[in-house]
Design an enzyme around this catalytic site. Structure first.
Site, PDB file in Angstrom:
ATOM      1  N   CYS D 147       0.802  -1.231   0.000  1.00 43.17           N
ATOM      2  CA  CYS D 147       0.000   0.000   0.000  1.00 43.17           C
ATOM      3  C   CYS D 147       0.831   1.276   0.000  1.00 43.17           C
ATOM      4  O   CYS D 147       0.581   2.193  -0.785  1.00 43.17           O
ATOM      5  CB  CYS D 147      -0.946   0.003   1.194  1.00 43.17           C
ATOM      6  SG  CYS D 147      -0.151  -0.436   2.744  1.00 43.17           S
ATOM      7  N   HIS D 240      -2.960   6.482   4.044  1.00 44.23           N
ATOM      8  CA  HIS D 240      -1.556   6.598   4.446  1.00 44.23           C
ATOM      9  C   HIS D 240      -1.034   7.979   4.034  1.00 44.23           C
ATOM     10  O   HIS D 240      -1.272   8.432   2.910  1.00 44.23           O
ATOM     11  CB  HIS D 240      -0.706   5.527   3.760  1.00 44.23           C
ATOM     12  CG  HIS D 240      -0.905   4.148   4.294  1.00 44.23           C
ATOM     13  ND1 HIS D 240      -1.679   3.862   5.389  1.00 44.23           N
ATOM     14  CD2 HIS D 240      -0.393   2.945   3.880  1.00 44.23           C
ATOM     15  CE1 HIS D 240      -1.640   2.549   5.627  1.00 44.23           C
ATOM     16  NE2 HIS D 240      -0.879   1.981   4.726  1.00 44.23           N
TER      17      HIS D 240
END
EC number: 1.2.1.11
Lengths: 347, 347, 347, 347
Positions: D147, D240
């Site tokens: 990710c 994130h």
């Protein structure tokens, strides 16, 4: 010094026991137990230390042993931070020869096991004699209630002595530490809350009335009012907050209620026990207190803070307040230790 | 298309109005007002956009004007997201010629101003005639209740219709967005909660009974039961959670209560209004629901989710449940819009 | 005992000064100043106490005065927790007759004002003579750096003494308390972070090199390496975390770096100053430390904790680590107090 | 419609696959697999649904089967949300006859398995031929990166095409969802952060250079610059955030860099693939963006948002920026789906 052991010493409540007992004037930690996986290791190597305070030097090198009376020897008192299922099996073994001061729920509602908050119902310790006779033990088990029950009951006790309580509703906002380090995933609590804690409402409802009940020489007759709880987990590390609504049988004045709570002292205060808070209940006058981060550590986490004490406009003879209590100190390890201090002093 | 304006368009609720109205089939935003500091600027330049969804293209270039009927012209309906003190002064000016659908608390409890949830008390709109006569206005003001009141009342309405409610206790865990973007400092809410929201308990207690009250042709007679609230702010962005305890006059079965809530439909559902949720109340069966992050957006944030529906062991004729409602959609902007949709349809 | 005053005593850093000075063996708080709104009130009435520890009894009844040397009299040292703009005006007035130990940024980069961390550059205090001569003051101003600078520089100092640092990159995750009680709205930080702190990166970049710079008898020549910072605010109450990447001119061994940090002692340690931590830098070996909630209070919040010390696989002569320091203790009030303790001892 | 299966359909990434595929114009979910414990149950009964959006009606009644090609039959593509250890065993079995679009890390760095971001290195899909030949499979495995790698690499790709990148430092602040629902205890993240994510730094460092590397007809030669990562977990649900520092070989202008990022389009944009964002990289000009809660859902969570683009004062030829990407959409399920869409279109 009395030699004490801690059963389940590596978990969150076990660590609180260690923190609170490290500099205790009467109790000296001489045994630490944990599951087989940890047995044989130095405590520092066996435990992942979760508390904000550093791990006490005095326990680092103690060798952890199995949770078994044959391994944890030469102790007079053991403090139990075991999970309920293990406690049900192991605590009776220790009680054959030791005093077991347990924070586990397993034995709390056994008719011959005292469930005690020293400020509330020290006279229930008379059950010990019955317990020893029933079970043929030289030692005995004494338990303390669930974390949210303790905080609530400390505030109800002085009111119950002075007023006729008719009904109580309580809605909790409980800290995540109450579920153990791994109990609540962060996905469940960031920008969220969880309106359910397994078994918690039932414990609050039964234990509170039991604590305020009367020991008639044979068993405890629960207090005769109704109590309904709704329990919720919120994004707070330590410190349970509870919104309490009480209806009395008769009229009341807020100033009298305040004085009643402020002036409350129990046996631990009279005996000046080491872990006893100066006042079990502390009142805050600010409109936005108590708050868990600000008030949980009052009197080393052993006092319950009450605020927003106000009449209930909707109902006669009614009042409302909010309380905060430290769930792993006053509500767990500190509760067991205060029980043991009381027992050491009076029994 | 009906031309609509938004008063106080740069704040948090103002932005929700914009988000919900951007693609509305019947209402077209033609005026946006704000304080003098913002007047004259493009909306995109005047507002710091707080919502997770992007700012709608259609409003970016609208020139913000003063909150004054002389500036915000040619609108048929204005939605008010003003603070209470400004609303008290400005809304009556707009009401001379416009429909004012207000989320502000200023005028809610005026005897001739309808306080309405379309599913609950659409008949209170008959007050409009009295209001216009009293005040000599061509327009009028209609208000919606406080965010926490709306969610609670949507669940009480079907119960009130079917049972004799005797008393209600409610303890809230409210989202920080309810206080506006700058309302709650992060120092107050990280590892903490605040057990006080100014005026909130009083609003919940008075507005709920008013909403369930009867309009006797002249004024509203509040519902005749007692309601007590304790309100708390927790670390949740959006979505108010409420723990509800209800005592009825008579016995009840949980299955009946569940059906009563599930099957509840109001006038917006019958008229199939654009913003009406399919069901105003949605039941979740999981033991740990509703949760604000998971359930606040149910039916675009316009439905209230109820869970943990259970009898109250401590009291006869009693039940408990937990609800979640989106505080700035169903509890604010969406509420005003649904009021306006209902008015557009039936008046 | 030395009489000390606190300028800006009601804010967050002002409160930390009070907490840390309440039981100080050499300094006695005799004056507390605040804005005109608070002047004349008892301190307990003037301040909303934000800290988790209770407000010290000894300051409750002190009457707050205006921030003016005519009001705050008979003090030898004043600690300044003023905002930068007020500090720029008021600190020079106090410096005519007092020692001003300031946490404000206003005067930090003035060429004749020492910017000091006692473990790092106590020799910069020689600037005081130049300052007094330049400005004709009997007192003087000494400043401490920004919170995130202090923590970083305490770890860089021993490395800078032993290695040739070529470049440093640092990315911070800073606590919300750094912005004051009302500085960061909860809407900005729940399920979120803010990747910007006004002026912070510039302060870190300039102050760090200045602190490690050489005082050549007239002025400070900054250290000759490059430093780049990216600063971010996260949902932590207290304790700044910083990810540090360092490239040296030459090869290094991690064990040597570890020893270098562990063994670092400065003048405060040699002089055994009251507020000096035993070790300015503490190393944690666990793979997931330091963590702000667990490590911020190390040595009463005066030590910086370093963990994850590792070589940088991508680059030669490079290492990486993560540090945590308490931003309002070591990074603010505690820094000023340590400066004052050093001055009291050596000047 | 192409029949697709989801391997590991009950976990967090599995649920994202379901959410994103529920209304897909070309892919129809016909098989859902999970561990033996869930096999045989209706999906709705087998999975605890974690997402904020409701569980799609279309999958509720699908019977979950074992993760075995004999059970999950008649599918052309399987999406793998399996844990790495299971993936290593099971994915090759499926690849005998199916296309496996995998989010698992198990096979990513196998020399004959393409690790692909469609906007970055679609030409690496030529490895498929080698893979099939090597292994004798009729199907094949294609993987997407970690990710945090995906978000970073999407921003590096246009820069790498236009500039000579010399070195990259990246410090991440990653969402808790990246560790799965139970991955991060709330005790670890409330008023805290964790400066360690197992294996994450190594993945970012190796995968990024591999993605930007050149396929020479036989294998992939990694890009020839250095990259160092420090990875941290913060109290954010999804999204994130990464602070990026880049040194180029040559001088640069921020406006050029901005244009380079803004104008970046890849093959998915040219082919107008269903899940392709309009722009893979979106620039925000506000000084305090990107923020995860505000920007993670940009273009349905498939675009990466970049802000704070600025020169690095400390170093020549250097720039800094902050990015936010949705870790379970663009960084996981959406990445695999875009890979599959590309493969369906071009192979």
């Amino acid at each position: 010094m009395v030699n004490v052991g801690i059963l389940g010493a590596t978990g969150m409540v076990g660590q609180r026991f260690i923190e609170l007992l490290a500099d205790h004037p009467k109790f000296e930690i001489t045994a630490l137990t944990a599951s087989a996986r940890s047995a044989g290791k130095r405590y520092e190597d066996a435990a992942t230390w979760y508390l904000d305070s550093p791990i006490p030097e005095s326990v680092k090198d103690i060798t952890v042993v199995d949770t078994d009376p044959k391994e944890a020897k030469d102790v007079d008192i053991v403090f139990s931070a075991l999970p309920a299922d293990t406690a049900a099996i192991v605590e009776p073994k220790f009680a054959k020869s030791c005093i077991v001061a347990s924070n586990a729920s397993a034995m709390r509602m056994e008719p011959d096991v005292p469930l005690v908050i020293p400020e509330v119902n020290p006279e229930h310790l008379d059950l010990v004699e019955i317990q020893q006779k029933n079970r043929g033990w030289d030692g005995f088990i004494v338990t303390n209630p669930n974390c949210s029950t303790i905080a609530l009951t400390l505030t109800l006790k002085p009111l119950y002595d002075q007023y006729n309580i008719k009904r109580v509703y309580v809605s909790t906002m409980q800290a995540v530490s109450g579920a153990g380090y791994n109990g609540v995933p962060s996905m469940a609590i960031v920008d969220n809350l969880v309106p359910f804690i397994g078994g918690e409402e039932e414990k609050m409802e039964s234990e509170t009335l039991h604590l305020l009940g009367e020991f008639d020489g044979e068993s405890v007759v629960p207090a005769p009012f109704g109590l309904s709880a709704s329990c919720h987990r919120v994004a707070v590390v330590n410190g349970h907050t509870e919104a309490v609504f009480i209806e009395m049988e008769d009229d009341l004045e807020i100033e009298d209620v305040k004085n009643c709570l402020c002036n409350f002292k129990g046996l631990p205060q009279k005996l000046d026990l080491h872990s006893a808070p100066k006042n079990p209940v502390v009142i805050r006058e600010e409109e936005n207190r108590p708050q868990p981060r600000m008030d949980r550590n009052t009197d080393n986490g052993m006092a319950v803070t009450v605020g927003r004490l106000r009449k209930d406009a909707a109902f006669d003879n009614s009042l409302r307040y909010v309380l905060v209590g430290h769930n792993t100190i006053r509500g767990a390890a500190g509760a067991s230790i205060l029980n043991a201090e009381l027992i050491s002093e009076i029994m």
